[in-house]
Design a protein around this motif. Sequence first.
Motif, short mmCIF file in Angstrom:
data_model
loop_
_atom_site.label_atom_id
_atom_site.label_comp_id
_atom_site.label_asym_id
_atom_site.label_seq_id
_atom_site.Cartn_x
_atom_site.Cartn_y
_atom_site.Cartn_z
N PRO A 247 -30.14 4.92 -4.38
CA PRO A 247 -28.82 4.86 -3.72
C PRO A 247 -27.93 3.77 -4.31
CG PRO A 247 -30.54 5.14 -2.09
CD PRO A 247 -31.24 4.86 -3.38
N LEU A 248 -28.52 2.61 -4.60
CA LEU A 248 -27.76 1.52 -5.18
C LEU A 248 -27.27 1.88 -6.58
CD1 LEU A 248 -26.79 -1.36 -4.69
CD2 LEU A 248 -28.94 -2.19 -5.68
N PHE A 249 -28.13 2.58 -7.33
CA PHE A 249 -27.76 3.04 -8.67
C PHE A 249 -26.58 4.00 -8.60
CE2 PHE A 249 -28.05 6.03 -12.19
CZ PHE A 249 -28.22 5.20 -13.29
N ILE A 250 -26.61 4.92 -7.64
CA ILE A 250 -25.53 5.89 -7.49
C ILE A 250 -24.22 5.20 -7.13
CG2 ILE A 250 -24.69 7.81 -6.06
CD1 ILE A 250 -27.57 8.79 -5.85
N VAL A 251 -24.28 4.28 -6.16
CA VAL A 251 -23.07 3.58 -5.70
C VAL A 251 -22.44 2.78 -6.84
CG1 VAL A 251 -22.22 1.75 -4.19
CG2 VAL A 251 -23.74 3.53 -3.28
N ARG A 252 -23.26 2.08 -7.60
CA ARG A 252 -22.74 1.21 -8.65
C ARG A 252 -22.20 1.99 -9.86
NH1 ARG A 252 -27.12 -3.80 -9.11
NH2 ARG A 252 -26.70 -4.72 -7.06
N ASN A 253 -22.79 3.15 -10.11
CA ASN A 253 -22.43 3.87 -11.33
C ASN A 253 -21.56 5.11 -11.11
OD1 ASN A 253 -24.14 2.58 -13.69
ND2 ASN A 253 -25.50 2.70 -11.92
N PHE A 254 -21.63 5.70 -9.90
CA PHE A 254 -20.93 6.97 -9.70
C PHE A 254 -20.00 6.97 -8.49
CE2 PHE A 254 -25.12 8.05 -11.64
CZ PHE A 254 -24.65 8.40 -12.89
N GLY A 255 -19.95 5.89 -7.72
CA GLY A 255 -19.04 5.85 -6.58
C GLY A 255 -19.79 5.74 -5.26
N SER A 256 -19.08 5.31 -4.22
CA SER A 256 -19.72 5.02 -2.93
C SER A 256 -19.50 6.11 -1.88
CB SER A 256 -19.18 3.69 -2.39
OG SER A 256 -17.77 3.73 -2.27
N PRO A 370 -34.14 -8.02 -4.67
CA PRO A 370 -33.35 -9.19 -5.09
C PRO A 370 -33.02 -9.17 -6.58
CG PRO A 370 -35.12 -9.86 -3.62
CD PRO A 370 -35.36 -8.41 -3.95
N LEU A 371 -33.96 -8.67 -7.40
CA LEU A 371 -33.70 -8.60 -8.84
C LEU A 371 -32.52 -7.68 -9.15
CD1 LEU A 371 -37.28 -8.47 -10.41
CD2 LEU A 371 -35.65 -10.36 -10.49
N ALA A 372 -32.33 -6.66 -8.27
CA ALA A 372 -31.22 -5.72 -8.48
C ALA A 372 -29.87 -6.38 -8.28
CB ALA A 372 -31.37 -4.53 -7.54
N ASP A 373 -29.84 -7.57 -7.64
CA ASP A 373 -28.59 -8.32 -7.49
C ASP A 373 -28.35 -9.24 -8.68
OD1 ASP A 373 -28.00 -7.17 -5.04
OD2 ASP A 373 -29.12 -8.69 -3.91
N VAL A 374 -29.34 -9.34 -9.55
CA VAL A 374 -29.23 -10.20 -10.72
C VAL A 374 -29.14 -9.38 -12.01
CG1 VAL A 374 -30.32 -12.06 -12.05
CG2 VAL A 374 -30.54 -12.00 -9.54
N TYR A 375 -29.95 -8.29 -12.05
CA TYR A 375 -30.00 -7.44 -13.24
C TYR A 375 -29.51 -6.03 -12.88
CZ TYR A 375 -33.12 -11.16 -14.84
OH TYR A 375 -33.66 -12.37 -15.19
N PRO A 376 -29.02 -5.28 -13.85
CA PRO A 376 -28.60 -3.89 -13.58
C PRO A 376 -29.77 -3.06 -13.07
CG PRO A 376 -27.81 -4.63 -15.72
CD PRO A 376 -28.77 -5.67 -15.25
#
Length: 425
Positions: A247-256, A370-376
């Motif tokens: 879900p985080l990948f989708i929001v960041r790359n394709f919209g919320s 937490p790593l997802a807030d630091v790295y893609p």
Amino acid sequence: MTFTSEEFPGWKKRVAIFMTGQTVSMFGSFLVQYAIMWHLTLTTKSGLVLALAAIFGFLPQAIVSIFAGVWADRVNRRKMIMISDSTIALSTLGLALLMLSGIDDLWLIYLVMAVRSVGAGVQMPAVSALLPQIVPSDKLMRINGINSSLQSALGLLAPVAAAAVYSTMSIVPIFFIDVVTAIIGVGLLATISVPTLERAASDEKPSYFADLKDGLNYIFTHDLVRWVMGVFAVVFLLTVAPSNLSPLFIVRNFGSEVWKLTVGEIAFSVGMALGGALLAVFANKVNRIGMIIGTSVFFGLLSVAMGFTTNLIVFYILFFIIGLAVPSFFTSAMTLLQETVEPERQGRVFGFVGIVISVAMPIGMAVLGPLADVYPVESLMIFSGLAMVVFALAAVLLPAGRKAVAAAQKSSAQAANTEAPPASE
């Protein structure tokens, strides 16, 4: 003690009644699961509240699972399931009545979530260990595949039904629905006979802690069981990236937009339902060890592919394929344990499986989140995917893996030399 379909006439009716009851009861549980999380989200809008809900919803299950596994080897498993399901229903009914009277304190919701979590921890090893008592050994893979498909179908239906009831009425009617489904599940289970293990019926049992020690010793010294547990733990840790971070990948790359997240969940659930159905059809042709390792490598490659994806449709397709492969991994591993572990120890073994499932993914999320807030997120998907491939290959090439494969082949060769179960209770 396993048996074939020719040795246990009438098994299809027993299994059909058991699975029908469990499916109905699980449907009610799914409704409550979604409704409570939505209710807390909409009424509090607090991340802390949701974090506490996750703790109360999963931690008690992880803690009780190992003890429940011992109980499942010491008592009649059918009664154990009925009692735990009834306790869950009573706690839910109590919360419904309190909320009708205007009492809806958060601590009450947390308390009921904890009771339900304990009940789930008690049920999981009992259900997993009971199935081989009523399902012929040569039909276990097929029945587990059907069960996986049914659970996936509930994963599609339950959110829709919960949303319809919650949006038009409130959360309380959902609680009452859960009580009714639990009554149906317990009632159906009460109509079938389940073999009682001689060990459970005996008055001369080892002490509880002797049983616990014996179970842990068995898990850590049995080559095949230890290997399956290790694979379970690592795969559940590493699949956090392609599953929970999607879900985080989708929001960041394709919209919320909400529909984009919803389509992703639907694609995954449809894949799981179809995967379970295919597994049920081709169960007799499945090599357990080969499927476990093959799907582990496949998960890794798919995770890497998702990390490189720049097209939303392609991402959905990859997520669907992951869902398609999940039943092959999970069902193969569970069936292998059911076929390998003697009935007197299955409760303890599946109690440990419950701990692995309840703990491994939250630990993975605690690290990768937490790593997802630091790295893609895509970097984490690629890294975890490559780690999965390396692990899967090591799992069969290292000495421990070769021993596990040899043990699985030996177990399969002995599967035909079985006896019918004792008289039913």
